[in-house]
Design a protein around this motif. Structure first.
Motif, PDB file in Angstrom:
ATOM      1  N   CYS A 222     -36.836 -39.652   9.561  1.00  0.00           N
ATOM      2  CA  CYS A 222     -37.344 -40.546   8.521  1.00  0.00           C
ATOM      3  C   CYS A 222     -36.360 -40.721   7.368  1.00  0.00           C
ATOM      4  N   ASP A 223     -35.577 -39.696   7.080  1.00  0.00           N
ATOM      5  CA  ASP A 223     -34.641 -39.790   5.956  1.00  0.00           C
ATOM      6  C   ASP A 223     -33.605 -40.887   6.160  1.00  0.00           C
ATOM      7  N   TRP A 224     -33.359 -41.272   7.406  1.00  0.00           N
ATOM      8  CA  TRP A 224     -32.354 -42.298   7.703  1.00  0.00           C
ATOM      9  C   TRP A 224     -32.977 -43.663   7.956  1.00  0.00           C
ATOM     10  N   CYS A 225     -34.287 -43.764   7.814  1.00  0.00           N
ATOM     11  CA  CYS A 225     -34.963 -45.014   8.161  1.00  0.00           C
ATOM     12  C   CYS A 225     -34.824 -46.041   7.045  1.00  0.00           C
ATOM     13  N   ASP A 226     -34.531 -47.276   7.429  1.00  0.00           N
ATOM     14  CA  ASP A 226     -34.389 -48.363   6.459  1.00  0.00           C
ATOM     15  C   ASP A 226     -35.715 -49.010   6.094  1.00  0.00           C
ATOM     16  N   HIS A 227     -36.816 -48.548   6.683  1.00  0.00           N
ATOM     17  CA  HIS A 227     -38.090 -49.249   6.520  1.00  0.00           C
ATOM     18  C   HIS A 227     -39.144 -48.422   5.801  1.00  0.00           C
ATOM     19  N   GLN A 228     -38.734 -47.508   4.950  1.00  0.00           N
ATOM     20  CA  GLN A 228     -39.699 -46.677   4.237  1.00  0.00           C
ATOM     21  C   GLN A 228     -40.624 -47.515   3.352  1.00  0.00           C
ATOM     22  N   SER A 229     -40.132 -48.632   2.837  1.00  0.00           N
ATOM     23  CA  SER A 229     -40.972 -49.474   1.976  1.00  0.00           C
ATOM     24  C   SER A 229     -42.098 -50.138   2.756  1.00  0.00           C
ATOM     25  N   SER A 230     -41.986 -50.152   4.090  1.00  0.00           N
ATOM     26  CA  SER A 230     -43.027 -50.727   4.941  1.00  0.00           C
ATOM     27  C   SER A 230     -43.819 -49.650   5.667  1.00  0.00           C
ATOM     28  N   CYS A 231     -43.640 -48.406   5.272  1.00  0.00           N
ATOM     29  CA  CYS A 231     -44.237 -47.292   6.011  1.00  0.00           C
ATOM     30  C   CYS A 231     -45.301 -46.579   5.181  1.00  0.00           C
ATOM     31  N   PRO A 232     -46.516 -46.465   5.684  1.00  0.00           N
ATOM     32  CA  PRO A 232     -47.583 -45.768   4.965  1.00  0.00           C
ATOM     33  C   PRO A 232     -47.240 -44.312   4.662  1.00  0.00           C
ATOM     34  N   GLU A 233     -46.393 -43.686   5.489  1.00  0.00           N
ATOM     35  CA  GLU A 233     -46.032 -42.298   5.253  1.00  0.00           C
ATOM     36  C   GLU A 233     -45.238 -42.139   3.953  1.00  0.00           C
ATOM     37  N   PHE A 234     -44.690 -43.239   3.455  1.00  0.00           N
ATOM     38  CA  PHE A 234     -43.902 -43.199   2.222  1.00  0.00           C
ATOM     39  C   PHE A 234     -44.506 -44.100   1.147  1.00  0.00           C
ATOM     40  N   GLY A 235     -45.803 -44.377   1.277  1.00  0.00           N
ATOM     41  CA  GLY A 235     -46.493 -45.187   0.288  1.00  0.00           C
ATOM     42  C   GLY A 235     -46.284 -46.670   0.446  1.00  0.00           C
ATOM     43  N   GLY A 236     -45.666 -47.101   1.537  1.00  0.00           N
ATOM     44  CA  GLY A 236     -45.417 -48.516   1.771  1.00  0.00           C
ATOM     45  C   GLY A 236     -46.518 -49.162   2.596  1.00  0.00           C
ATOM     46  N   THR A 237     -46.402 -50.467   2.761  1.00  0.00           N
ATOM     47  CA  THR A 237     -47.386 -51.233   3.526  1.00  0.00           C
ATOM     48  C   THR A 237     -46.660 -52.101   4.540  1.00  0.00           C
ATOM     49  N   PRO A 238     -46.999 -51.981   5.822  1.00  0.00           N
ATOM     50  CA  PRO A 238     -46.350 -52.846   6.813  1.00  0.00           C
ATOM     51  C   PRO A 238     -46.676 -54.308   6.542  1.00  0.00           C
ATOM     52  N   PRO A 239     -45.800 -55.208   6.937  1.00  0.00           N
ATOM     53  CA  PRO A 239     -46.120 -56.631   6.791  1.00  0.00           C
ATOM     54  C   PRO A 239     -47.294 -56.990   7.693  1.00  0.00           C
ATOM     55  N   PRO A 240     -47.970 -58.107   7.409  1.00  0.00           N
ATOM     56  CA  PRO A 240     -49.073 -58.525   8.288  1.00  0.00           C
ATOM     57  C   PRO A 240     -48.599 -58.621   9.732  1.00  0.00           C
ATOM     58  N   TYR A 241     -49.450 -58.199  10.642  1.00  0.00           N
ATOM     59  CA  TYR A 241     -49.063 -58.230  12.058  1.00  0.00           C
ATOM     60  C   TYR A 241     -48.840 -59.674  12.483  1.00  0.00           C
ATOM     61  N   PRO A 242     -47.651 -59.990  13.016  1.00  0.00           N
ATOM     62  CA  PRO A 242     -47.292 -61.397  13.213  1.00  0.00           C
ATOM     63  C   PRO A 242     -47.706 -62.002  14.548  1.00  0.00           C
TER      64      PRO A 242
END
Length: 330
Positions: free
Chosen positions: A274-294
């Motif tokens: 996870c420390d190398w992931c570019d998508h933490q802002s979209s990840c609930p584990e880091f307080g983020g929210t995924p974009p709407p399912y497309p």
């Protein structure tokens, strides 16, 4: 088998694959998956949400210095075999390094952003120096004057009886005079501990399965050449039982992906990458929210098959930790 003639600088594997050397263009539209590469299979097994964000949402990822270095080193090792055996020297390889970097930079000008404040070129020189160390280490692990690859950067694909499309790039294919086939993959990261060797070899078993189903040839040896750390070569001799087990695993994995695509349920899984992931802002584990399912719900993976622009997604390379794409360290 046929010889492909490009370096394919895309997101890569893993360690290796882990950092993406290739940023996915933001204008790409969402689409259902059409098949599996080793990196994308690894993504889903590591974190289904990461798989979704990369494969379905196709979110852009910034280029990484580690993964880009892996791409350039791979290109050097590929191009070195254009020379006669006697000329495959360390000096020859190191002479290819800067031209391969400049070629890649010409193809992808955004990579200049890896060194944004480097007026005297010192950061670039250090980066190239680290690449030189990887190339030097390779010469201590293998002797290219004694190697005669029949394929380099080989794109392979096959469709299993289940309809699942498998695809990927093999760094090198060697064939002995007796006809025995060896598949080789370079990793610019460190060799994994014994506890993780099996996970690392999964990529090579994937390739072996593709070659076996595609050409009816069971590779004699699978070889991972690690250029990071002190350097190491990890080999494995597969048999049919191994590859049948991999085929069953991939079929079950594809079914799980189909269920996730149909329901939109791609849970985030916290893990050591996870420390190398570019998508933490979209990840609930880091307080983020995924974009709407497309994608429309209740729709499974698309029929096996591949558009031309999907070949790049099959390629992976090396990054800081094995398992995270970012090469497959496709």
């Amino acid at each position: 088998m046929h010889q492909t003639d490009s370096a394919h600088p895309e997101a890569v594997p893993t360690d290796s694959a882990a950092d993406s050397a290739t940023a996915v263009p933001a204008q790409r539209t969402a689409r259902p998956p059409t098949g599996l590469s080793p990196s994308r299979a690894g993504d889903f097994m590591t974190c289904p949400l990461l798989y979704r964000l990369r494969v379905i949402d196709r979110l852009p990822e910034p280029p990484s210095a580690a993964a880009t270095r892996g791409t350039v080193v791979h290109a050097v090792l590929e191009r070195l075999f254009d020379s006669p055996a006697a000329e495959r020297t360390p000096e020859q390889a190191l002479g290819l390094l800067r031209p391969q970097w400049e070629r890649l930079l010409g193809e992808r000008p955004e990579l200049s952003g890896l060194f944004p404040e480097d007026p005297d070129g010192a950061a670039l020189a250090r980066w190239l120096g680290d690449a030189e160390k990887l190339i030097d280490r390779w010469f201590r692990l293998e002797d290219p004057t004694r190697l005669h690859p029949v394929e380099r950067e080989l794109y392979v694909e096959t469709v299993l009886e289940s309809g699942l499309l498998l695809r990927g790039y093999i760094d090198r294919v060697d064939v002995a005079p007796s006809g025995e086939v060896r598949l080789v993959d370079y990793k610019t990261g460190r060799a994994p501990s014994r506890d993780f060797e099996g996970k690392a070899m999964f990529q090579m078993k994937f390739y072996a399965l593709v070659v076996w189903r595609w050409k009816g040839v069971l590779p004699k040896r699978l070889q991972l050449v690690y250029l990071g750390g002190g350097g190491d070569v990890v080999s494995y001799d597969p048999d049919e039982a191994d590859l049948l087990a991999v085929e069953r695993k991939l079929t079950a994995l594809w079914e799980a992906i189909g269920q996730a695509v149909a329901t939109g349920d791609f849970p985030a899984t916290r893990n050591r990458l996870c420390d190398w992931c570019d998508h933490q802002s979209s990840c609930p584990e880091f307080g983020g929210t995924p974009p709407p399912y497309p994608l429309p719900l209740q729709r499974g993976p698309g029929a096996p098959g591949e558009r031309d622009d999907e070949r790049a997604d099959a390629r992976t390379d090396d990054g800081p930790v094995t398992g995270q794409t970012g090469k497959e360290s496709e």
